[in-house]
Design a protein around this motif. Structure first.
Motif, PDB file in Angstrom:
ATOM      1  N   PRO A 258      -5.113  63.434  76.254  1.00 34.64           N
ATOM      2  CA  PRO A 258      -3.973  63.025  75.421  1.00 34.64           C
ATOM      3  C   PRO A 258      -2.616  63.347  76.059  1.00 34.64           C
TER       4      PRO A 258
ATOM      5  N   GLU B 113      -7.991  59.405  74.426  1.00 33.48           N
ATOM      6  CA  GLU B 113      -7.301  60.087  73.317  1.00 33.48           C
ATOM      7  C   GLU B 113      -7.906  61.475  73.077  1.00 33.48           C
ATOM      8  N   GLN B 114      -9.215  61.575  73.261  1.00 31.82           N
ATOM      9  CA  GLN B 114      -9.893  62.848  73.028  1.00 31.82           C
ATOM     10  C   GLN B 114      -9.686  63.837  74.180  1.00 31.82           C
TER      11      GLN B 114
ATOM     12  N   ARG C 126      -1.787  60.752  78.710  1.00 27.55           N
ATOM     13  CA  ARG C 126      -1.361  59.481  78.119  1.00 27.55           C
ATOM     14  C   ARG C 126       0.093  59.566  77.648  1.00 27.55           C
ATOM     15  N   LYS C 127       0.403  60.673  76.992  1.00 29.99           N
ATOM     16  CA  LYS C 127       1.751  60.866  76.460  1.00 29.99           C
ATOM     17  C   LYS C 127       2.785  60.875  77.600  1.00 29.99           C
TER      18      LYS C 127
ATOM     19  N   GLU D 237     -10.210  53.920  75.257  1.00 26.86           N
ATOM     20  CA  GLU D 237      -9.161  54.573  74.474  1.00 26.86           C
ATOM     21  C   GLU D 237      -9.663  55.829  73.768  1.00 26.86           C
TER      22      GLU D 237
END
Lengths: 539, 236
Positions: A300, A296-297, A303-304, A292
């Motif tokens: 992103p 996230e880094q 993922r969105k 994760e």
């Protein structure tokens, strides 16, 4: 009076505009959207230049990689010019304020993209296209370039094979207008929109400028070459960046087995995924093992978008994907000065075929092409305008012709729903004119496209209002798509071999004896589409 | 299947404005829902669209009074979809962005005079990384209450972009940029933060405006509101 008119306000159009303005021309950029909303905004990966900021690199290496990727359909001189001007283009972009990502010592950071032998792509996080486009836009505003936003171009005005301007619908009022100019640069983007529903591209990539160019007397070439991106979200076709695989993401089938080296070039990976899908497998991108924090880094956006369109979280779940149309290598044939077959009419960027991508584009070379060749096209269009002493005749005939054309569309029967036909065209193109093709299917689609062409007057529009009529614009776009669909199909049918992005079931290998260095050309004579195969500039 | 309401406008129709209700597919984005209505139900429904992935800035609208990108929003039962504010509605959800875009020129939001051999460190670049993520969707402009009373206000996105270049080590002529945002600019902002709340890119124009105020003061400009308080103080 406008000296140089640019059609399209993406990377190539704005570079051309700034270049022409630099030498004191009156310049206007006209487009069906606002410049910052162009396709260029979606480019993520980077812009190539052999700066060698992040390890050894050379112009020769950049040239060699590009030639290899072009599969004998690139022009060595054009490729060399593009690569040689790369470092200078980055310096210019830096000087006008492009917010590139940086190395500690302040030099522009570079990363490796697929097919490159060095870390060559300059980038601005995952927003390279967006930031480059906005910087060009800010610069064009500063230099006093005029903007005709939300003007939808209909046709080039050509007399005695010399461009005099264009006709366009001013979308706000719905009025047909003419715009005179001493020279014109087409920078209107590609035609991935033909693969409606199966493309990473903006809904506006419908190839309008290319269709208008063939109507005006230009030659189109290599239209059968369409690059597919391996990983788009299954339901929407929205792009999941290559960086997901670059960072170590796997591709899995329904049996949760890996089936290809994920870091192979785009065409190879796309083909491997396509074969799985043909065998009834689902294909997934798996980035769960990256964790994760890493996702996230570094991913992103991905993922969105996966959450939004597939309702899944890639941190915990597999992402369903499919390969979709991403970039069109074919386009308007230009000479080494970027001029088309029509005098004073130049073309640059994805709409043009300047023979640098050949059968397969290398990641990071398209942004470079928009800036370097866009700028050159602008300079050359300015020189042409300076030398021009032609009296521009009255535009009345042209205005009347295209106003009547639009008037007629308002009276079309609207018995057949063109939105439905656009969807079926997209489906047919994806499944039969896609990653792997065969003669029977191609001919079937060509017959269907010819039928659609005949049926256009039975289609038409339901919205009869004038102001900002997107129903009308989308219908004309559809007509342009039909026009271009035929050129893609005749090219694909005639090319009895597999080369780069064009793969034929019956001819799985490159046939260099017959097709090495041989391009497909399409043009119109008395309204009829003509096609031939031949060497570069040996007509 | 959620039902959504859409505020429509057609200059030639009577009445010009009306609100229509449509049933849309569960789970689709608002942009997909609008496209579905246009292609399947009513081809006259008018809106802008582009990339579908939140970078082109074409599709910003207001939902229940808050600006969103249609491509990044999932409609809920009873939602009211309206065009953005402070721009003339051309048709349905399409507003004329011409005036809003003019603010970029007025604010001189560009690199005006490149500084010789400027070095941009990773820290310099990071300082305005977020600001240069702006997609010019116009959400902040529509959310800004100052524009309700002062239509000449430069608005959030132009000021953020002005700051992005003022803070850039490559800019040699900071003065003309700072001068350009004095009138109808930084001092007219009420720091309410509505712009920050709606920005789909997480940009904070309010803090950029504060930075520009500091810079303005350093360069000899004065807060015009403070001026009047000052003279009041001297009356004691």
């Amino acid at each position: 009076m406008i000296d140089v008119l640019i059609v399209g306000g993406g990377g190539a159009g704005l570079s051309a505009a700034i270049a022409a303005k630099e030498v004191g021309m009156e310049v206007a950029v006209l487009g069906k959207t606002y410049p910052t909303r162009s396709q260029t905004s979606m480019a993520q990966g980077g812009i190539n230049a052999a700066l060698g900021n992040a390890g050894a690199d050379s112009v020769d290496a950049h040239v060699a990689d590009t030639i290899k990727s072009s599969h004998m359909l690139g022009d060595k001189e054009m490729i060399r010019r593009l690569c040689e001007k790369g470092p200078q283009a980055i310096r210019w972009l830096d000087e006008i304020g492009t917010p590139f990502s940086r190395l500690d010592d302040g030099r522009v950071a570079q990363r490796k993209l697929g097919g490159a032998s060095a870390k060559r792509a300059c980038y601005a996080q995952d927003y390279t296209g967006l930031k480059l486009l906005h910087t060009l836009h800010d610069t064009a505003l500063a230099r006093g370039v005029r903007f005709l936003n939300e003007y939808y171009m209909l046709n080039f005005i050509v007399e005695e094979n010399r461009v005099l301007g264009i006709t366009a619908i001013e979308m706000k009022s719905g009025e047909v207008k003419t715009v005179r100019s001493k020279s014109v640069v087409i920078a209107s983007g590609g035609y991935s929109g033909l693969y409606f529903g199966f493309t990473t591209n903006s809904s506006t990539s419908t190839g309008d400028g290319i269709a208008a160019a063939i109507r005006a007397g230009c030659v189109l070439s290599d239209m059968e070459f369409v690059q597919f991106h391996p990983t788009a979200l299954k339901k929407s076709g929205v792009l999941i960046s290559e960086s997901a695989r670059g960072a170590g993401g796997y591709l899995l089938n329904s049996k949760k087995e890996r089936f290809v080296d994920e870091l192979k070039p785009r065409d190879v990976v796309a083909r491997a995924i396509w074969e799985q899908i043909k065998e009834g497998e689902e294909v997934y991108l798996d980035i769960r093992h990256l964790g994760e924090a890493f996702i996230e880094q570094n991913l992103p956006q991905e993922r969105k978008l996966a959450k939004l369109y597939e309702g899944i979280d890639p941190v915990k779940e597999l992402v369903p994907i499919k390969p979709v149309a991403h970039y069109t290598m074919g386009g308007i044939e230009v000479d080494s000065t970027h001029m088309t077959k029509v005098e004073g009419l130049f073309a640059a960027g994805e709409c043009a075929n300047a023979y640098v991508h050949g059968a397969n584009r290398l990641g990071g070379n398209s942004l470079l092409e928009t800036v370097v060749f866009g700028y050159e096209a602008g300079e050359n269009a300015a020189s042409f305008a300076l030398k021009s002493n032609k009296k521009v005749p009255s535009m009345h005939t042209w205005l009347k012709r295209d106003s009547e054309f639009i008037g007629k569309i308002y009276q079309f029967a609207n018995q057949i729903d063109f939105y439905e036909k656009r969807t079926s065209l997209g489906n047919a193109f994806y499944h039969k004119v896609g990653i792997v093709r065969n003669e029977r299917d191609l001919k079937g689609v060509l017959a269907a496209v010819r039928r659609l062409h005949e049926e256009l007057p039975l289609m038409g529009i339901a919205d009869k209002s004038r102001e900002f009529n997107t129903n009308l614009v989308e219908f004309i776009e559809f007509g342009n798509m039909i026009e271009l669909a035929k050129t893609v199909l005749v090219g694909a049918i005639g090319r009895n071999e597999s080369r780069g992005a064009h793969q034929r079931e019956e001819f799985p290998d490159e046939d260099n004896e017959k097709f090495g260095g041989i391009h497909s050309f399409s043009w119109k004579e008395n309204g009829e589409l003509c096609n031939k195969f031949g060497g570069l500039r040996d007509e | 299947m959620p039902k959504i309401k859409i505020r429509r406008f057609d200059a030639k129709r009577k009445p010009q404005g009306l609100v229509q209700e449509w049933e849309v597919k569960e789970g689709s984005t608002l942009l997909e829902a609008l496209t579905f209505i246009k292609c399947e139900k009513d081809p006259s429904l008018t809106f802008r669209s582009g990339c579908r992935s939140s970078v082109c800035g074409s599709c910003a609208v207001r939902v229940n009074g808050k600006e969103v990108l249609a491509c990044a929003y999932k409609p809920q039962e009873g939602d009211l979809v309206e065009p953005r504010r402070f721009a003339k509605v051309i048709k349905d959800l399409v507003v004329d962005d011409t005036e809003a875009f003019k603010t970029l020129k007025l604010a001189k939001a560009w690199l005006g005079e490149p500084r010789e051999s400027a070095i941009v460190t990773p820290e310099d670049e990071k300082r305005t990384e977020r600001q240069s993520d702006c997609i010019l969707c116009g959400s902040c402009y529509s959310a800004c209450p100052v524009l309700e009373t002062n239509p000449a206000f430069l608005g959030p996105f132009a000021l953020t972009r002005d700051w992005r270049y003022v803070a850039d080590p490559r800019e040699n002529d900071i003065k003309s940029k700072v001068d350009a945002i004095q009138k109808n600019g930084v001092w007219d902002c009420t720091l309410c933060g509505e712009c920050t709340a709606v920005c789909p890119q997480g940009i904070d124009p309010k803090s950029d405006i504060l930075m520009l105020r500091t810079k303005s003061t350093q360069m000899g400009h004065m807060d015009p509101n403070m001026g009047s308080f000052g003279s009041f103080g001297l009356d004691f």
